[in-house]
Design an enzyme around this catalytic site. Structure first.
Site, PDB file in Angstrom:
ATOM      1  N   LYS A  24      50.795 -56.246 -21.884  1.00  0.00           N
ATOM      2  CA  LYS A  24      50.852 -54.932 -22.962  1.00  0.00           C
ATOM      3  C   LYS A  24      49.409 -54.319 -22.798  1.00  0.00           C
ATOM      4  CE  LYS A  24      54.699 -55.140 -24.950  1.00  0.00           C
ATOM      5  NZ  LYS A  24      55.738 -54.291 -24.825  1.00  0.00           N
ATOM      6  N   ARG A  25      48.686 -54.650 -21.674  1.00  0.00           N
ATOM      7  CA  ARG A  25      47.251 -54.106 -21.361  1.00  0.00           C
ATOM      8  C   ARG A  25      46.285 -54.607 -22.273  1.00  0.00           C
ATOM      9  NH1 ARG A  25      50.304 -53.905 -17.665  1.00  0.00           N
ATOM     10  NH2 ARG A  25      50.893 -51.942 -16.583  1.00  0.00           N
ATOM     11  N   ALA A  61      43.525 -52.149 -23.993  1.00  0.00           N
ATOM     12  CA  ALA A  61      44.201 -50.505 -24.350  1.00  0.00           C
ATOM     13  C   ALA A  61      44.036 -50.415 -25.895  1.00  0.00           C
ATOM     14  CB  ALA A  61      45.684 -50.582 -23.835  1.00  0.00           C
ATOM     15  N   LEU A  63      43.943 -51.010 -30.167  1.00  0.00           N
ATOM     16  CA  LEU A  63      44.827 -51.324 -31.083  1.00  0.00           C
ATOM     17  C   LEU A  63      46.284 -51.440 -30.779  1.00  0.00           C
ATOM     18  CD1 LEU A  63      44.954 -51.615 -34.317  1.00  0.00           C
ATOM     19  CD2 LEU A  63      45.481 -49.251 -34.384  1.00  0.00           C
ATOM     20  N   LEU A  65      49.411 -50.445 -31.024  1.00  0.00           N
ATOM     21  CA  LEU A  65      50.140 -49.602 -31.581  1.00  0.00           C
ATOM     22  C   LEU A  65      51.438 -49.652 -32.315  1.00  0.00           C
ATOM     23  CD1 LEU A  65      49.137 -46.534 -29.233  1.00  0.00           C
ATOM     24  CD2 LEU A  65      48.193 -46.832 -31.485  1.00  0.00           C
ATOM     25  N   GLY A 108      40.334 -49.009 -29.537  1.00  0.00           N
ATOM     26  CA  GLY A 108      39.914 -50.450 -30.026  1.00  0.00           C
ATOM     27  C   GLY A 108      39.131 -51.151 -28.875  1.00  0.00           C
ATOM     28  N   GLU A 111      35.837 -50.367 -28.786  1.00  0.00           N
ATOM     29  CA  GLU A 111      34.915 -50.602 -29.866  1.00  0.00           C
ATOM     30  C   GLU A 111      34.458 -52.039 -29.682  1.00  0.00           C
ATOM     31  OE1 GLU A 111      38.092 -49.098 -32.649  1.00  0.00           O
ATOM     32  OE2 GLU A 111      36.440 -48.406 -33.637  1.00  0.00           O
ATOM     33  N   GLU A 131      42.298 -41.999 -30.219  1.00  0.00           N
ATOM     34  CA  GLU A 131      42.576 -42.084 -31.576  1.00  0.00           C
ATOM     35  C   GLU A 131      42.662 -40.218 -32.023  1.00  0.00           C
ATOM     36  OE1 GLU A 131      40.412 -43.956 -30.174  1.00  0.00           O
ATOM     37  OE2 GLU A 131      39.975 -45.713 -31.163  1.00  0.00           O
ATOM     38  N   ARG A 134      46.037 -39.218 -31.250  1.00  0.00           N
ATOM     39  CA  ARG A 134      47.054 -40.026 -32.038  1.00  0.00           C
ATOM     40  C   ARG A 134      47.208 -39.854 -33.515  1.00  0.00           C
ATOM     41  NH1 ARG A 134      48.809 -41.518 -27.406  1.00  0.00           N
ATOM     42  NH2 ARG A 134      47.907 -42.838 -26.068  1.00  0.00           N
TER      43      ARG A 134
HETATM   44  C1  1HE Z   1      50.731 -50.779 -25.557  1.00  0.00           C
HETATM   45  C2  1HE Z   1      49.504 -50.344 -25.615  1.00  0.00           C
HETATM   46  C3  1HE Z   1      48.846 -50.296 -27.052  1.00  0.00           C
HETATM   47  C4  1HE Z   1      49.978 -50.151 -23.611  1.00  0.00           C
HETATM   48  N1  1HE Z   1      49.566 -50.748 -27.955  1.00  0.00           N
HETATM   49  N2  1HE Z   1      51.322 -51.454 -26.716  1.00  0.00           N
HETATM   50  N3  1HE Z   1      45.297 -47.108 -27.361  1.00  0.00           N
HETATM   51  C5  1HE Z   1      45.929 -46.172 -26.812  1.00  0.00           C
HETATM   52  O1  1HE Z   1      46.284 -44.989 -27.341  1.00  0.00           O
HETATM   53  C6  1HE Z   1      46.066 -46.273 -25.234  1.00  0.00           C
HETATM   54  C7  1HE Z   1      47.539 -46.564 -25.102  1.00  0.00           C
HETATM   55  N4  1HE Z   1      47.898 -47.093 -23.685  1.00  0.00           N
HETATM   56  C8  1HE Z   1      47.711 -46.287 -22.558  1.00  0.00           C
HETATM   57  O2  1HE Z   1      47.231 -45.222 -22.661  1.00  0.00           O
HETATM   58  C9  1HE Z   1      48.105 -46.874 -21.395  1.00  0.00           C
HETATM   59  O3  1HE Z   1      48.781 -48.066 -21.566  1.00  0.00           O
HETATM   60  C10 1HE Z   1      47.047 -47.240 -20.621  1.00  0.00           C
HETATM   61  C11 1HE Z   1      46.195 -46.262 -19.994  1.00  0.00           C
HETATM   62  C12 1HE Z   1      46.023 -48.330 -21.287  1.00  0.00           C
HETATM   63  C13 1HE Z   1      47.554 -48.294 -19.294  1.00  0.00           C
HETATM   64  O4  1HE Z   1      48.443 -47.308 -18.593  1.00  0.00           O
HETATM   65  P1  1HE Z   1      49.498 -48.362 -17.570  1.00  0.00           P
HETATM   66  O5  1HE Z   1      50.409 -47.049 -17.180  1.00  0.00           O
HETATM   67  O6  1HE Z   1      48.800 -49.285 -16.803  1.00  0.00           O
HETATM   68  O7  1HE Z   1      50.528 -49.415 -18.607  1.00  0.00           O
HETATM   69  P2  1HE Z   1      51.746 -48.673 -19.658  1.00  0.00           P
HETATM   70  O8  1HE Z   1      52.857 -48.812 -18.692  1.00  0.00           O
HETATM   71  O9  1HE Z   1      51.366 -47.489 -20.250  1.00  0.00           O
HETATM   72  O10 1HE Z   1      51.651 -50.091 -20.524  1.00  0.00           O
HETATM   73  C14 1HE Z   1      52.119 -51.311 -20.204  1.00  0.00           C
HETATM   74  C15 1HE Z   1      52.673 -51.856 -21.561  1.00  0.00           C
HETATM   75  O11 1HE Z   1      51.888 -51.957 -22.482  1.00  0.00           O
HETATM   76  C16 1HE Z   1      53.883 -50.841 -22.076  1.00  0.00           C
HETATM   77  O12 1HE Z   1      54.877 -51.745 -22.841  1.00  0.00           O
HETATM   78  P3  1HE Z   1      56.231 -51.912 -22.104  1.00  0.00           P
HETATM   79  O13 1HE Z   1      56.888 -52.925 -23.080  1.00  0.00           O
HETATM   80  O14 1HE Z   1      56.782 -50.646 -22.138  1.00  0.00           O
HETATM   81  O15 1HE Z   1      55.928 -52.565 -20.821  1.00  0.00           O
HETATM   82  C17 1HE Z   1      52.959 -50.054 -23.228  1.00  0.00           C
HETATM   83  O16 1HE Z   1      53.645 -49.636 -24.329  1.00  0.00           O
HETATM   84  C18 1HE Z   1      52.198 -51.183 -23.702  1.00  0.00           C
HETATM   85  N5  1HE Z   1      50.958 -50.747 -24.136  1.00  0.00           N
HETATM   86  N6  1HE Z   1      49.016 -49.881 -24.451  1.00  0.00           N
HETATM   87  C19 1HE Z   1      50.526 -51.446 -27.845  1.00  0.00           C
HETATM   88  N7  1HE Z   1      47.818 -49.677 -27.396  1.00  0.00           N
HETATM   89  C20 1HE Z   1      40.724 -50.420 -35.067  1.00  0.00           C
HETATM   90  S1  1HE Z   1      41.335 -49.051 -34.626  1.00  0.00           S
HETATM   91  C21 1HE Z   1      41.350 -48.693 -33.055  1.00  0.00           C
HETATM   92  C22 1HE Z   1      42.468 -47.455 -32.820  1.00  0.00           C
HETATM   93  C23 1HE Z   1      42.807 -47.676 -31.487  1.00  0.00           C
HETATM   94  O17 1HE Z   1      42.726 -48.349 -30.732  1.00  0.00           O
HETATM   95  S2  1HE Z   1      43.912 -46.207 -31.163  1.00  0.00           S
HETATM   96  C24 1HE Z   1      43.805 -46.341 -29.412  1.00  0.00           C
HETATM   97  C25 1HE Z   1      45.229 -46.943 -28.955  1.00  0.00           C
END
Ligand code: 1HE
Length: 257
Positions: A24-25, A61, A63, A65, A108, A111, A131, A134
């Site tokens: 889940k990265r 990756a 928080l 989500l 995060g 962060e 963020e 999103r």
């Molecule tokens: C996740 C998350 C996550 C991946 N929460 N499940 N963060 C983001 O907006 C970043 C979201 N993630 C991405 O943009 C990409 O996943 C990555 C660039 C990090 C990696 O890409 P990739 O192609 O290597 O992996 P993937 O196929 O997108 O993800 C693999 C799995 O991890 C997939 O789940 P699966 O069940 O389909 O295999 C994804 O859904 C899961 N996954 N990232 C939940 N973030 C205190 S406030 C902080 C606020 C924030 O951090 S907002 C930013 C959130």
């Protein structure tokens, strides 16, 4: 303290803290954030420095989500305060923390990295704050810590436009203090941790706890705080031994870079 997504290993006097949710990265669930908090609260006294890294192709990756449910404003605020409490333990814990970065260091995840004291990035690293797109906001202390690394203007741009920094531009901007070839961030971070662990523990503690606070103080208060820390550090038995070692030719000289 045990959590399936967090692995803690002691290698001599270094704690290696690894996010192990690669599938889940290394997305940070509430449970994982609390486990990080507990890990830093419970480091054994023998530990002198820590390395934090992430399993799989990405450091983190951000928080989890999938846990973003319908929260009211008060619950959202408390959730953010939980992150603050956990990352506060990283920044103001017992020992310096070195982050070994690779792949995504986003939201995060950035962060978390920004709460560490030294960041080593390999060539695959990229930084983003999704963020902005999103419909949410940083909540893990990013608005306080990230501008201190790269400036408020760059952070504003990242959040408004979704701009992604690659490893090289990221190092130039100030995200990381070290840029190393792909696949070598952990080794470099461990090497630095071993070097950091050789310092007097009181000096390391003073650096971690005093420098960021002095940076927030008016100059006059900063000078005064500095004088207190200087006095405490130089009065320690360890300082006296180390100074004598230098004066009597037993300690290493500073080498030209
Ligand atoms: C996740 C998350 C996550 C991946 N929460 N499940 N963060 C983001 O907006 C970043 C979201 N993630 C991405 O943009 C990409 O996943 C990555 C660039 C990090 C990696 O890409 P990739 O192609 O290597 O992996 P993937 O196929 O997108 O993800 C693999 C799995 O991890 C997939 O789940 P699966 O069940 O389909 O295999 C994804 O859904 C899961 N996954 N990232 C939940 N973030 C205190 S406030 C902080 C606020 C924030 O951090 S907002 C930013 C959130």
């Amino acid at each position: 303290m045990n959590h399936p997504d967090l692995h803690i290993e002691l290698r001599d006097n270094i704690a290696i803290i690894r996010l192990t949710r690669g599938a889940k990265r290394n997305a940070l669930s509430d449970g994982l954030i609390l486990a990080l908090r507990d890990a830093f609260d419970n480091l054994p006294d023998t530990v002198r420095a820590a390395v934090i890294d992430g399993e799989g192709p990405h450091f983190c990756a951000g928080l989890d989500l999938s846990e973003l449910q319908e929260r009211d404003a008060g619950q959202g605020m408390r959730h953010s305060r939980m992150w603050h409490a956990a990352l506060e333990r990283v920044q103001y814990g017992p020992v310096p923390v070195i982050a070994a970065l690779h792949g995504a260091v986003v939201g995060g995840g950035l962060e978390l990295a920004s709460a560490c004291h030294i960041r080593v990035a390999d060539a695959s690293t990229f930084y983003a704050l999704p963020e902005g797109s999103r419909g949410i906001f940083v909540g893990g202390g990013g608005s306080v810590r990230i501008p201190k690394l790269i400036g408020a203007a760059r952070m504003t741009d990242m959040m408004l436009t979704g701009r992604v920094y690659n490893a090289e531009d990221g190092e130039r901007a100030g995200f990381a203090q070290y840029l190393v070839p792909e696949g070598t961030a952990f080794d470099k971070a461990l090497e630095l941790a071993q070097r950091v662990a050789e310092n007097a523990p009181l000096t390391n503690y003073a650096l971690m706890h005093a420098l960021p606070r002095i940076a927030e103080q008016p100059a006059d208060h900063g000078f005064f705080t500095e004088s207190l820390i200087a006095g405490i550090a130089q009065a320690s038995p360890e300082a006296k031994t180390r100074l004598a070692d230098f004066l009597e030719g037993r300690a290493a000289k500073v080498q030209k870079a």
